[in-house]
Design an enzyme around this catalytic site. Structure first.
Site, PDB file in Angstrom:
ATOM      1  N   ALA A   7       0.749  -1.006  -0.265  1.00 26.31           N
ATOM      2  CA  ALA A   7      -0.245  -0.378  -0.273  1.00 26.31           C
ATOM      3  C   ALA A   7       1.255   1.428  -0.006  1.00 26.31           C
ATOM      4  O   ALA A   7       0.318   1.912  -0.824  1.00 26.31           O
ATOM      5  CB  ALA A   7      -0.838   0.189   0.732  1.00 26.31           C
ATOM      6  N   TYR A  10       1.718   1.888  -3.717  1.00 27.99           N
ATOM      7  CA  TYR A  10       0.854   1.769  -4.684  1.00 27.99           C
ATOM      8  C   TYR A  10       0.924   3.374  -4.764  1.00 27.99           C
ATOM      9  O   TYR A  10       1.247   4.323  -4.810  1.00 27.99           O
ATOM     10  CB  TYR A  10      -0.057   1.423  -4.524  1.00 27.99           C
ATOM     11  CG  TYR A  10       0.730  -0.328  -4.795  1.00 27.99           C
ATOM     12  CD1 TYR A  10       0.873  -0.194  -5.440  1.00 27.99           C
ATOM     13  CD2 TYR A  10      -0.724  -1.041  -4.512  1.00 27.99           C
ATOM     14  CE1 TYR A  10       0.406  -1.908  -6.042  1.00 27.99           C
ATOM     15  CE2 TYR A  10      -0.548  -2.523  -4.469  1.00 27.99           C
ATOM     16  CZ  TYR A  10       0.019  -2.755  -5.502  1.00 27.99           C
ATOM     17  OH  TYR A  10       0.602  -3.306  -6.066  1.00 27.99           O
ATOM     18  N   TRP A  12       3.223   5.822  -2.985  1.00 23.49           N
ATOM     19  CA  TRP A  12       4.338   6.801  -3.452  1.00 23.49           C
ATOM     20  C   TRP A  12       4.058   7.006  -5.015  1.00 23.49           C
ATOM     21  O   TRP A  12       4.230   8.095  -5.723  1.00 23.49           O
ATOM     22  CB  TRP A  12       5.155   5.817  -2.533  1.00 23.49           C
ATOM     23  CG  TRP A  12       6.815   6.864  -3.330  1.00 23.49           C
ATOM     24  CD1 TRP A  12       7.860   6.599  -4.448  1.00 23.49           C
ATOM     25  CD2 TRP A  12       7.351   7.810  -2.585  1.00 23.49           C
ATOM     26  NE1 TRP A  12       8.467   6.749  -4.649  1.00 23.49           N
ATOM     27  CE2 TRP A  12       8.252   8.438  -3.527  1.00 23.49           C
ATOM     28  CE3 TRP A  12       6.736   8.777  -2.312  1.00 23.49           C
ATOM     29  CZ2 TRP A  12       9.035   8.786  -3.646  1.00 23.49           C
ATOM     30  CZ3 TRP A  12       7.518  10.237  -1.348  1.00 23.49           C
ATOM     31  CH2 TRP A  12       8.616  10.383  -2.230  1.00 23.49           C
ATOM     32  N   GLU A  22       0.140  16.271 -13.157  1.00 26.16           N
ATOM     33  CA  GLU A  22      -0.001  17.822 -12.888  1.00 26.16           C
ATOM     34  C   GLU A  22       0.199  19.036 -12.884  1.00 26.16           C
ATOM     35  O   GLU A  22       1.150  18.857 -11.683  1.00 26.16           O
ATOM     36  CB  GLU A  22      -1.604  17.070 -11.898  1.00 26.16           C
ATOM     37  CG  GLU A  22      -2.189  15.308 -12.219  1.00 26.16           C
ATOM     38  CD  GLU A  22      -3.494  15.853 -13.483  1.00 26.16           C
ATOM     39  OE1 GLU A  22      -3.804  17.339 -13.403  1.00 26.16           O
ATOM     40  OE2 GLU A  22      -3.591  14.916 -14.107  1.00 26.16           O
ATOM     41  N   ALA A  24      -1.284  21.934 -11.484  1.00 26.73           N
ATOM     42  CA  ALA A  24      -2.079  21.677  -9.936  1.00 26.73           C
ATOM     43  C   ALA A  24      -1.720  20.914  -9.286  1.00 26.73           C
ATOM     44  O   ALA A  24      -1.459  22.243  -8.486  1.00 26.73           O
ATOM     45  CB  ALA A  24      -3.770  21.838 -10.395  1.00 26.73           C
ATOM     46  N   GLU A  63      -7.742  17.616  -5.220  1.00 22.60           N
ATOM     47  CA  GLU A  63      -6.993  17.809  -6.400  1.00 22.60           C
ATOM     48  C   GLU A  63      -6.550  15.589  -7.071  1.00 22.60           C
ATOM     49  O   GLU A  63      -6.843  16.011  -8.054  1.00 22.60           O
ATOM     50  CB  GLU A  63      -5.614  18.344  -5.928  1.00 22.60           C
ATOM     51  CG  GLU A  63      -5.195  18.387  -7.645  1.00 22.60           C
ATOM     52  CD  GLU A  63      -6.151  18.945  -8.492  1.00 22.60           C
ATOM     53  OE1 GLU A  63      -5.088  18.845  -9.837  1.00 22.60           O
ATOM     54  OE2 GLU A  63      -6.315  20.065  -8.844  1.00 22.60           O
TER      55      GLU A  63
END
Length: 101
Positions: A7, A10, A12, A22, A24, A63
Protein backbone atom coordinates in the site's frame (compact mmCIF):
# COMPACT_ATOMS: atom_id res chain seq x y z
CA UNK A 1 3.08 -6.45 7.00
CA UNK A 2 3.44 -7.14 3.29
CA UNK A 3 0.06 -5.54 2.63
CA UNK A 4 1.16 -2.33 4.39
CA UNK A 5 4.37 -2.27 2.37
CA UNK A 6 2.51 -2.70 -0.93
CA UNK A 7 0.00 0.00 0.00
CA UNK A 8 2.88 2.37 0.77
CA UNK A 9 4.55 1.62 -2.55
CA UNK A 10 1.29 2.16 -4.45
CA UNK A 11 0.71 5.45 -2.63
CA UNK A 12 4.23 6.62 -3.39
CA UNK A 13 3.82 5.69 -7.06
CA UNK A 14 0.55 7.62 -7.19
CA UNK A 15 2.13 10.72 -5.66
CA UNK A 16 5.06 10.62 -8.09
CA UNK A 17 2.64 10.18 -10.99
CA UNK A 18 0.58 13.16 -9.84
CA UNK A 19 3.72 15.25 -9.44
CA UNK A 20 4.90 14.43 -12.94
CA UNK A 21 1.59 14.74 -14.75
CA UNK A 22 -0.46 17.39 -12.94
CA UNK A 23 0.55 21.04 -13.04
CA UNK A 24 -2.10 21.98 -10.47
CA UNK A 25 -0.71 19.38 -8.04
CA UNK A 26 2.79 20.84 -8.37
CA UNK A 27 1.41 24.32 -7.74
CA UNK A 28 -0.36 23.09 -4.62
CA UNK A 29 2.85 21.48 -3.37
CA UNK A 30 4.50 24.90 -3.69
CA UNK A 31 1.58 26.40 -1.77
CA UNK A 32 2.13 23.81 0.96
CA UNK A 33 5.84 24.60 1.07
CA UNK A 34 4.95 28.27 1.52
CA UNK A 35 2.15 27.59 4.02
CA UNK A 36 4.35 25.67 6.44
CA UNK A 37 6.71 28.53 7.35
CA UNK A 38 4.03 31.20 6.92
CA UNK A 39 1.80 29.44 9.41
CA UNK A 40 4.35 30.21 12.11
CA UNK A 41 4.37 33.88 11.13
CA UNK A 42 0.64 34.35 10.62
CA UNK A 43 -0.79 31.85 13.08
CA UNK A 44 -1.16 33.27 16.56
CA UNK A 45 -1.83 29.93 18.26
CA UNK A 46 -0.88 26.34 17.55
CA UNK A 47 -4.44 25.57 16.50
CA UNK A 48 -4.41 28.39 13.93
CA UNK A 49 -1.10 27.13 12.52
CA UNK A 50 -2.52 23.64 12.11
CA UNK A 51 -5.66 25.04 10.50
CA UNK A 52 -3.66 27.07 7.97
CA UNK A 53 -1.64 24.04 6.91
CA UNK A 54 -4.67 21.73 7.00
CA UNK A 55 -6.49 23.86 4.44
CA UNK A 56 -3.66 23.43 1.94
CA UNK A 57 -3.41 19.70 2.69
CA UNK A 58 -7.15 19.38 2.11
CA UNK A 59 -6.72 21.18 -1.21
CA UNK A 60 -4.05 18.65 -2.22
CA UNK A 61 -6.31 15.74 -1.25
CA UNK A 62 -9.15 17.17 -3.34
CA UNK A 63 -6.79 17.62 -6.29
CA UNK A 64 -5.69 13.99 -6.02
CA UNK A 65 -9.31 12.84 -5.92
CA UNK A 66 -10.07 15.02 -8.93
CA UNK A 67 -7.12 13.55 -10.81
CA UNK A 68 -8.27 10.01 -9.99
CA UNK A 69 -11.79 10.75 -11.20
CA UNK A 70 -10.42 12.32 -14.39
CA UNK A 71 -8.25 9.31 -15.14
CA UNK A 72 -11.09 6.87 -14.53
CA UNK A 73 -13.57 8.86 -16.59
CA UNK A 74 -11.12 9.29 -19.46
CA UNK A 75 -10.30 5.60 -19.42
CA UNK A 76 -13.99 4.74 -19.43
CA UNK A 77 -14.95 7.24 -22.14
CA UNK A 78 -12.04 6.70 -24.50
CA UNK A 79 -11.19 3.10 -23.88
CA UNK A 80 -7.67 3.37 -22.44
CA UNK A 81 -6.47 6.56 -24.09
CA UNK A 82 -2.69 6.70 -23.90
CA UNK A 83 -2.30 10.49 -24.05
CA UNK A 84 -3.46 11.84 -20.71
CA UNK A 85 -3.63 15.42 -22.05
CA UNK A 86 -6.29 14.61 -24.61
CA UNK A 87 -8.93 13.44 -22.15
CA UNK A 88 -12.51 14.58 -22.39
CA UNK A 89 -12.91 15.27 -18.69
CA UNK A 90 -9.68 17.26 -18.46
CA UNK A 91 -10.84 19.61 -21.19
CA UNK A 92 -14.12 20.16 -19.42
CA UNK A 93 -12.41 20.91 -16.12
CA UNK A 94 -10.00 23.34 -17.76
CA UNK A 95 -12.90 25.23 -19.31
CA UNK A 96 -14.40 25.83 -15.86
CA UNK A 97 -11.15 26.47 -13.98
CA UNK A 98 -11.23 30.31 -14.28
CA UNK A 99 -14.52 30.30 -12.40
CA UNK A 100 -12.94 28.30 -9.58
CA UNK A 101 -9.76 30.29 -9.14
Amino acid sequence: MLRLWRASVYSWNGLTFATRSEQAFREELVALALALPLSFVIGTTAIRRVELVAVVVLLIVVELLNTAIEKLANRRSRGHASDHRSGLVRGTRRAHRPAVR
